[in-house]
Write an enzyme that holds these catalytic residues in place. Structure first.
Site, PDB file in Angstrom:
ATOM      1  CG  HIS A 132      -2.134   0.735   0.968  1.00 40.53           C
ATOM      2  ND1 HIS A 132      -1.782   2.067   1.728  1.00 40.53           N
ATOM      3  CD2 HIS A 132      -3.402   1.037   1.049  1.00 40.53           C
ATOM      4  CE1 HIS A 132      -2.763   2.712   1.615  1.00 40.53           C
ATOM      5  NE2 HIS A 132      -3.389   1.465   1.280  1.00 40.53           N
ATOM      6  CG  ASP A 209       0.907  -2.020   6.166  1.00 38.21           C
ATOM      7  OD1 ASP A 209      -0.194  -2.256   7.086  1.00 38.21           O
ATOM      8  OD2 ASP A 209       0.697  -1.918   5.388  1.00 38.21           O
ATOM      9  CD  GLN A 212      -6.542  -4.362   4.164  1.00 38.25           C
ATOM     10  OE1 GLN A 212      -7.959  -5.413   4.869  1.00 38.25           O
ATOM     11  NE2 GLN A 212      -7.113  -2.894   4.036  1.00 38.25           N
ATOM     12  CE  LYS A 235      -7.012  -0.637   6.155  1.00 41.30           C
ATOM     13  NZ  LYS A 235      -8.431   0.204   5.561  1.00 41.30           N
ATOM     14  CB  CYS A 373      -3.558   2.897  -1.449  1.00 38.68           C
ATOM     15  SG  CYS A 373      -4.975   4.449  -1.376  1.00 38.68           S
TER      16      CYS A 373
HETATM   17  N1  PMP Z   1      -1.718  -0.599   4.768  1.00 39.96           N
HETATM   18  C1  PMP Z   1      -2.282  -1.514   4.530  1.00 39.96           C
HETATM   19  C2  PMP Z   1      -2.521  -2.716   3.275  1.00 39.96           C
HETATM   20  C3  PMP Z   1      -3.895  -1.029   3.958  1.00 39.96           C
HETATM   21  O1  PMP Z   1      -4.680  -1.629   3.521  1.00 39.96           O
HETATM   22  C4  PMP Z   1      -3.697  -0.088   4.730  1.00 39.96           C
HETATM   23  C5  PMP Z   1      -5.543   0.995   4.314  1.00 39.96           C
HETATM   24  N2  PMP Z   1      -5.823   0.777   3.589  1.00 39.96           N
HETATM   25  C6  PMP Z   1      -3.183   1.164   5.075  1.00 39.96           C
HETATM   26  C7  PMP Z   1      -1.932   0.625   5.597  1.00 39.96           C
HETATM   27  C8  PMP Z   1      -3.593   2.171   5.827  1.00 39.96           C
HETATM   28  O2  PMP Z   1      -4.121   1.756   6.497  1.00 39.96           O
HETATM   29  P1  PMP Z   1      -5.437   3.704   7.461  1.00 39.96           P
HETATM   30  O3  PMP Z   1      -5.735   4.008   5.851  1.00 39.96           O
HETATM   31  O4  PMP Z   1      -6.101   2.860   8.326  1.00 39.96           O
HETATM   32  O5  PMP Z   1      -3.935   4.632   8.163  1.00 39.96           O
END
Ligand code: PMP
Length: 417
Positions: A132, A209, A212, A235, A373
């Site tokens: 991401h 990370d 998810q 999430k 993203c």
């Molecule tokens: N890492 C991953 C794999 C994600 O899917 C996301 C959110 N889509 C993020 C980081 C960022 O998370 P947040 O928007 O809750 O800060």
């Protein structure tokens, strides 16, 4: 508030769904929503909403600095969440948990504090193509700021991360590797333990990370032996605006603060300060108290179920989605991981991903389209129009998948007319 103890409640998706008030609303035609966008954000059980209302109704105050009863209570509940989160991810102690506003803030904070302490010009950081943007751009910022070099870990033809390829990337200069525990596009769970072991043999730190993964993969940071890990409350059935990073205590103690303000300091003069102990050194300013308390309620909610039963049932729904969607002649699944967890992405013949997401709204189906993203991943997958993503949570059922399949048939027929 949810009871902190595990009650051993049987996990039944149909019953559980009733705990999520947003999912119990119907549209003008009497249809409930099919929420297939949990990777963007999960719906919230009533106990999480109640925890927020309870805080604002009965003891709204800041934490750590009040003598009055509300302040003591808020601090106790807030710090209790740190304890429960530490237990939930298998940390050694609550001091290894730093609260943030979310995974993005966690990754940015880690890049900055690790960068300040460890990065020298010419050092290398490995980031996979799966990531991401939140796990790419903070390292790219360090590249600009500190002259490090980012090495991309490319995916194989199935969209998986090959460990042999990793061995060719690790060099004496590799300070850090940052990798997702669950891809928000492919549903791939990389072999994190093996990745960490290989990196550690090379003396390389590992950031995971888990934005998810938190709600879909059992995480034990001690078993994984990762150095750092990030997550987001929203999430994992908790409120937005709260998250955390985990760091091994010995490492956190070596790292400098990245933000200045209240709480993060021990003593201050007009021209100097000494940092507070961990974890407070990294928690400058007023934290999102209500959201963190709500996050605790979400953890309690999840923990009341048999975790392996919950995840097995969720996996069964995802497997059913894979089978059902791949049986539709006009649908093509994206990526080919050994197992998809929580996410199934696909393309529909002749339709732009955004058109698919728009058309299924007519059937009260909420899913997501685009790059998610993950522009480097989209380039690797050769998907210039992005992909359609159905992402699952504990409240999804096989009937939701059937409704999605019908809606996709409808979308394709609208286009044919
Ligand atoms: N890492 C991953 C794999 C994600 O899917 C996301 C959110 N889509 C993020 C980081 C960022 O998370 P947040 O928007 O809750 O800060």
């Amino acid at each position: 508030m949810c009871d902190v103890r595990q009650t051993g409640r049987r996990f039944e998706p149909d019953v559980v769904r009733k705990d999520f008030p947003a999912l119990n609303q119907c549209d003008a035609e009497g249809r409930s929503i099919v929420w297939l966008d949990s990777s963007a954000t999960t719906q919230k059980p009533q106990c999480v909403i109640d925890a927020l209302v309870d805080f604002y109704t009965h003891y709204n105050t800041n934490v750590h600095r009040s003598y009055y009863e509300w302040g003591q209570r808020a601090t106790e509940v807030y710090e209790g969440v740190r304890d429960r989160l530490a237990t939930f991810i298998g940390a050694s102690c609550p001091e290894e948990i730093v609260f943030t506003c979310g995974a993005t803030e966690g990754l940015n904070a880690l890049a900055e504090i690790i960068g300040q302490r460890y990065f020298q010009p010419g050092d290398e950081v490995i980031v996979s193509e799966l990531e991401h943007h939140a796990n790419q751009i903070p390292w790219q910022m360090q590249q600009k700021k500190r002259g490090i070099r980012i090495k991309g870990w490319t995916l194989d033809e199935n969209g998986c991360l090959d460990l042999k390829k990793l061995d060719t990337l690790l060099t004496k200069k590799t300070k850090l590797l940052s990798v997702s525990h669950l891809s928000n596009v492919l549903g791939l769970v990389p072999p994190i333990k093996e990745i960490v072991d290989r990196a550690h043999v090379n003396g390389t730190l590992v950031v995971v990370d888990a934005a998810q993964a938190l709600a879909h993969v059992p995480i034990n940071v001690k078993d994984l032996d990762c150095d750092f890990l990030v997550g987001s409350s929203h999430k994992a059935y908790g409120p937005g605006g709260a998250g955390f990073f985990y760091g091994k205590r010995a490492l956190l103690e070596e790292l400098p603060p990245h933000h200045g303000g209240g709480t993060m300091m021990e003593t201050v003069t007009v021209d100097s300060f000494t940092p507070a102990e961990v974890p407070f050194r990294f928690e400058a300013g007023t934290p999102p108290v209500a959201d963190i308390i709500g996050f605790g309620a979400a953890l309690d909610y999840i923990r009341q179920f048999d975790w392996s039963d919950l995840l097995a049932q969720e996996d069964a729904v995802v497997e059913y989605a894979e089978k059902t969607l791949s049986s539709l002649p006009f649908v093509h699944l994206v990526g080919n991981p050994p197992q998809r967890t929580a996410v199934v992405s696909f393309l529909v013949d002749g339709l732009h991903s955004h058109d698919v997401a728009g058309l299924v709204c007519d059937k009260n189906i909420a899913l997501r389209a685009g790059y998610h993203c993950c522009q480097p991943l989209m380039r690797r997958l050769n998907c210039p129009s992005g992909v359609v993503r159905a992402s699952f949570g504990m409240y999804n059922t096989c009937e939701d998948v059937d409704r999605l399949a019908e809606a996709l048939e409808y979308a394709v027929n609208v286009f044919k007319k």
